[in-house]
Design an enzyme around this catalytic site. Sequence first.
Site, mmCIF file in Angstrom:
data_model
loop_
_atom_site.group_PDB
_atom_site.id
_atom_site.type_symbol
_atom_site.label_atom_id
_atom_site.label_comp_id
_atom_site.label_asym_id
_atom_site.label_seq_id
_atom_site.Cartn_x
_atom_site.Cartn_y
_atom_site.Cartn_z
ATOM 1 N N HIS A 104 2.539 -0.659 5.724
ATOM 2 C CA HIS A 104 4.261 -1.910 4.806
ATOM 3 C C HIS A 104 5.012 -0.787 5.892
ATOM 4 O O HIS A 104 5.993 -2.241 5.525
ATOM 5 C CB HIS A 104 4.426 -0.430 3.665
ATOM 6 N N ASP A 126 6.179 -0.045 -5.510
ATOM 7 C CA ASP A 126 5.813 1.197 -4.159
ATOM 8 C C ASP A 126 4.978 2.156 -5.085
ATOM 9 O O ASP A 126 6.767 2.737 -6.220
ATOM 10 C CB ASP A 126 6.195 0.797 -3.331
ATOM 11 N N HIS A 128 6.158 5.030 -3.111
ATOM 12 C CA HIS A 128 6.367 5.889 -2.493
ATOM 13 C C HIS A 128 8.095 4.338 -2.071
ATOM 14 O O HIS A 128 7.342 4.117 -2.036
ATOM 15 C CB HIS A 128 5.800 5.749 -1.206
ATOM 16 N N ASP A 130 9.309 4.888 0.679
ATOM 17 C CA ASP A 130 10.157 3.901 2.068
ATOM 18 C C ASP A 130 11.204 3.898 2.700
ATOM 19 O O ASP A 130 11.488 3.047 3.720
ATOM 20 C CB ASP A 130 8.966 3.077 2.288
ATOM 21 N N HIS A 143 5.533 3.909 7.683
ATOM 22 C CA HIS A 143 5.732 3.070 7.106
ATOM 23 C C HIS A 143 6.270 4.151 5.937
ATOM 24 O O HIS A 143 6.143 3.178 5.122
ATOM 25 C CB HIS A 143 3.892 2.843 6.809
ATOM 26 N N ASP A 229 2.763 -3.159 -2.327
ATOM 27 C CA ASP A 229 1.875 -1.976 -2.168
ATOM 28 C C ASP A 229 1.053 -1.471 -3.127
ATOM 29 O O ASP A 229 1.453 -1.124 -4.132
ATOM 30 C CB ASP A 229 2.421 -0.684 -1.336
ATOM 31 N N ASP A 231 -0.713 0.670 -3.108
ATOM 32 C CA ASP A 231 -0.484 2.199 -4.322
ATOM 33 C C ASP A 231 -0.212 2.070 -5.181
ATOM 34 O O ASP A 231 0.560 3.338 -5.712
ATOM 35 C CB ASP A 231 -0.500 3.356 -3.367
ATOM 36 N N GLU A 278 -1.019 -2.062 2.734
ATOM 37 C CA GLU A 278 -1.756 -0.595 2.183
ATOM 38 C C GLU A 278 -3.235 -0.987 1.584
ATOM 39 O O GLU A 278 -3.786 -0.042 1.451
ATOM 40 C CB GLU A 278 -1.118 0.295 1.695
#
Length: 306
Positions: A104, A126, A128, A130, A143, A229, A231, A278
């Site tokens: 990312h 996402d 996360h 980030d 990332h 992303d 994930d 990702e």
Amino acid sequence: MERDVRIIGVPMDLGADRRGVDMGPSAIRYAGLADAVEALGTNCTDAGDVQVPRPEEMDPDAGAPADGDAKFLAETEAVCTKLAHEIGETVAAGEFPLILGGDHSIAIGTANGISHSRETGIVWFDAHGDFNTPATTPSGNVHGMSLAALLGKGEFADSGWALAPNVPEENVALVGLRSVDEGERENIRESDVTAYTMTDIDDRGVTDVVEEALQIASDGTDGVHVSLDLDWLDPTEAPGVGTPERGGVSYREAHASMELVAECLADSDRLTSLELVEVNPILDQHNQTAELAVELAASALGKVIL
């Protein structure tokens, strides 16, 4: 999608600890991305990959800031600068950039290329945040800093390459957070971005949350960039990702979200770009995650059931 689509691959894994996401662009292509785009009645050109240096040939700490930790920062800057230039050329040609990661960290280059000539909102799907900086990161992996970097947070405030020129912080929405480090939690709270956790999605429903996120990103801007992303999805749906986290969105919730992207930004000039990152084929099962990335891209670009 009225504009021609240009696919740009960025086989980057310098921003992550785990190897494999550098093969993500190839896996997504192999899953039939170009055919899926052309099935929508849109011309599609594959521009190949931005060149990325091999991590084995580099010193991860060579470009790190004096205070803090950021692995392969100089190499990340070089790749993101090249990506921003290529995206700028794509936009100038009247084409739609469809960017394939890689980790990312490439979003720094994407945001700079897209927002160079127009004010741009971002919806960041996402698990996360980030939103770490070199001072707050527990890992040094860029990332996990990409959104903070393109918004000029912390050590990135005076960067000549990371800070995206026309991305207002109040027009950035994070959707689906479920794993946030302590330092970046404070960074997010102190910022003007809007963040929706998986709890918000559980309480309100994914369509309500995504509609609001798209409104925030498009309010007063010239267009919206969508950064996805993989994930963000639950690992049962997308096992082949660099940093899987249990408790993500379902297959149908993800498709509903991308369909909302297409519906809310139906004017092709409002959706400036789409980024898929990702995907890690080493951890995948029969290219399942890459195939899902292709499906979600098609939904975001306007594929409908009837």
